[in-house]
Design a protein around this motif. Structure first.
Motif, PDB file in Angstrom:
ATOM      1  N   ALA A  24       0.837  -1.202   0.000  1.00 55.34           N
ATOM      2  CA  ALA A  24       0.000   0.000   0.000  1.00 55.34           C
ATOM      3  C   ALA A  24       0.865   1.242   0.000  1.00 55.34           C
ATOM      4  O   ALA A  24       1.856   1.313   0.724  1.00 55.34           O
ATOM      5  CB  ALA A  24      -0.913  -0.001   1.226  1.00 55.34           C
ATOM      6  N   SER A  25       0.487   2.209  -0.787  1.00 53.85           N
ATOM      7  CA  SER A  25       1.207   3.480  -0.796  1.00 53.85           C
ATOM      8  C   SER A  25       0.204   4.623  -0.877  1.00 53.85           C
ATOM      9  O   SER A  25      -0.919   4.449  -1.334  1.00 53.85           O
ATOM     10  CB  SER A  25       2.173   3.542  -1.975  1.00 53.85           C
ATOM     11  OG  SER A  25       1.469   3.442  -3.201  1.00 53.85           O
ATOM     12  N   GLY A  26       0.622   5.764  -0.388  1.00 55.00           N
ATOM     13  CA  GLY A  26      -0.209   6.958  -0.487  1.00 55.00           C
ATOM     14  C   GLY A  26      -1.220   7.129   0.626  1.00 55.00           C
ATOM     15  O   GLY A  26      -2.052   8.026   0.570  1.00 55.00           O
ATOM     16  N   TYR A  27      -1.160   6.252   1.659  1.00 51.03           N
ATOM     17  CA  TYR A  27      -2.120   6.420   2.745  1.00 51.03           C
ATOM     18  C   TYR A  27      -1.417   6.988   3.968  1.00 51.03           C
ATOM     19  O   TYR A  27      -0.215   6.840   4.127  1.00 51.03           O
ATOM     20  CB  TYR A  27      -2.783   5.082   3.089  1.00 51.03           C
ATOM     21  CG  TYR A  27      -1.881   4.117   3.824  1.00 51.03           C
ATOM     22  CD1 TYR A  27      -0.998   3.300   3.137  1.00 51.03           C
ATOM     23  CD2 TYR A  27      -1.899   4.017   5.217  1.00 51.03           C
ATOM     24  CE1 TYR A  27      -0.165   2.427   3.794  1.00 51.03           C
ATOM     25  CE2 TYR A  27      -1.067   3.149   5.889  1.00 51.03           C
ATOM     26  CZ  TYR A  27      -0.196   2.350   5.168  1.00 51.03           C
ATOM     27  OH  TYR A  27       0.642   1.476   5.834  1.00 51.03           O
ATOM     28  N   SER A  28      -2.202   7.618   4.818  1.00 47.74           N
ATOM     29  CA  SER A  28      -1.665   8.141   6.063  1.00 47.74           C
ATOM     30  C   SER A  28      -1.790   7.078   7.135  1.00 47.74           C
ATOM     31  O   SER A  28      -2.863   6.500   7.320  1.00 47.74           O
ATOM     32  CB  SER A  28      -2.448   9.384   6.499  1.00 47.74           C
ATOM     33  OG  SER A  28      -2.121   9.734   7.831  1.00 47.74           O
ATOM     34  N   ASP A  29      -0.715   6.803   7.848  1.00 51.10           N
ATOM     35  CA  ASP A  29      -0.798   5.766   8.867  1.00 51.10           C
ATOM     36  C   ASP A  29      -1.493   6.267  10.137  1.00 51.10           C
ATOM     37  O   ASP A  29      -1.596   5.547  11.116  1.00 51.10           O
ATOM     38  CB  ASP A  29       0.569   5.165   9.184  1.00 51.10           C
ATOM     39  CG  ASP A  29       1.558   6.193   9.679  1.00 51.10           C
ATOM     40  OD1 ASP A  29       2.745   5.854   9.821  1.00 51.10           O
ATOM     41  OD2 ASP A  29       1.150   7.347   9.918  1.00 51.10           O
ATOM     42  N   SER A  30      -1.982   7.503  10.117  1.00 51.75           N
ATOM     43  CA  SER A  30      -2.705   8.009  11.282  1.00 51.75           C
ATOM     44  C   SER A  30      -4.194   7.687  11.204  1.00 51.75           C
ATOM     45  O   SER A  30      -4.867   7.616  12.230  1.00 51.75           O
ATOM     46  CB  SER A  30      -2.514   9.518  11.407  1.00 51.75           C
ATOM     47  OG  SER A  30      -3.051  10.185  10.284  1.00 51.75           O
ATOM     48  N   SER A  61      -7.004   1.791  11.557  1.00 52.21           N
ATOM     49  CA  SER A  61      -5.761   2.396  12.012  1.00 52.21           C
ATOM     50  C   SER A  61      -5.623   2.386  13.532  1.00 52.21           C
ATOM     51  O   SER A  61      -4.514   2.554  14.047  1.00 52.21           O
ATOM     52  CB  SER A  61      -5.647   3.831  11.498  1.00 52.21           C
ATOM     53  OG  SER A  61      -6.842   4.552  11.711  1.00 52.21           O
ATOM     54  N   ASP A  62      -6.732   2.164  14.245  1.00 49.23           N
ATOM     55  CA  ASP A  62      -6.631   2.093  15.709  1.00 49.23           C
ATOM     56  C   ASP A  62      -6.251   0.699  16.175  1.00 49.23           C
ATOM     57  O   ASP A  62      -6.160   0.447  17.376  1.00 49.23           O
ATOM     58  CB  ASP A  62      -7.942   2.542  16.374  1.00 49.23           C
ATOM     59  CG  ASP A  62      -9.106   1.583  16.130  1.00 49.23           C
ATOM     60  OD1 ASP A  62     -10.220   1.896  16.587  1.00 49.23           O
ATOM     61  OD2 ASP A  62      -8.915   0.537  15.488  1.00 49.23           O
ATOM     62  N   GLY A  63      -6.046  -0.210  15.209  1.00 49.90           N
ATOM     63  CA  GLY A  63      -5.620  -1.564  15.529  1.00 49.90           C
ATOM     64  C   GLY A  63      -6.735  -2.582  15.617  1.00 49.90           C
ATOM     65  O   GLY A  63      -6.478  -3.780  15.717  1.00 49.90           O
ATOM     66  N   SER A  64      -7.963  -2.120  15.569  1.00 46.93           N
ATOM     67  CA  SER A  64      -9.080  -3.061  15.662  1.00 46.93           C
ATOM     68  C   SER A  64      -9.293  -3.765  14.328  1.00 46.93           C
ATOM     69  O   SER A  64      -9.094  -3.181  13.261  1.00 46.93           O
ATOM     70  CB  SER A  64     -10.355  -2.342  16.094  1.00 46.93           C
ATOM     71  OG  SER A  64     -10.694  -1.330  15.169  1.00 46.93           O
ATOM     72  N   ALA A  65      -9.690  -5.014  14.410  1.00 50.91           N
ATOM     73  CA  ALA A  65      -9.917  -5.830  13.216  1.00 50.91           C
ATOM     74  C   ALA A  65     -11.282  -6.486  13.289  1.00 50.91           C
ATOM     75  O   ALA A  65     -11.799  -6.754  14.377  1.00 50.91           O
ATOM     76  CB  ALA A  65      -8.828  -6.887  13.079  1.00 50.91           C
TER      77      ALA A  65
END
Length: 125
Positions: free
Chosen positions: A24-30, A53-57
């Motif tokens: 993946a590219s171009g995304y913000s990891d926040s 992004s908060d870690g929940s799946a």
């Protein structure tokens, strides 16, 4: 612009394992939501797993306890570890993403603005 490229598909016997990768590219990891979908011939596309992004799946019931979604932010790569594969797991697997939080579980998600090209998974008995 988010770009997604899947790899890792292949052919495996029933009960075997595969690990799919999505560069993946171009995304913000926040803030993001990344997911895996699959589609088999004659069936509708189905959401398999999503990672916020908060870690929940979240996972569709049919893959719980067998599949694991994860991300290596350092490598900007999303993974789907698939264990104890069944014939009904076969299909084309797509990586999908959005630049904001999931806001829902995968069972209720269908629209993502960004998609990969897909990778084929075959499960034979």
């Amino acid at each position: 612009q988010v770009e997604l490229v899947e790899s890792g598909g292949g052919s495996v016997q029933v009960g075997g394992s595969l690990r799919l990768s999505c560069a993946a590219s171009g995304y913000s990891d926040s803030s993001y939501c990344l997911a895996w979908f699959r589609q088999s011939p004659g069936k509708e596309r189905e959401g398999v797993a999503a990672l916020d992004s908060d870690g929940s799946a979240s996972y569709v019931d049919s893959v719980k306890e067998r599949f694991t979604i994860s991300i290596d932010n350092g490598k900007s790569t999303l993974y789907l570890q698939m264990n104890s594969l069944k014939p009904e797991d076969a299909g084309v697997y797509y990586c999908a993403g959005q630049s904001y939080a999931c806001g829902a579980t995968i069972e209720t998600m269908s629209y993502f603005p960004y998609w990969g090209q897909g990778t084929q998974v075959t499960v034979s008995s």
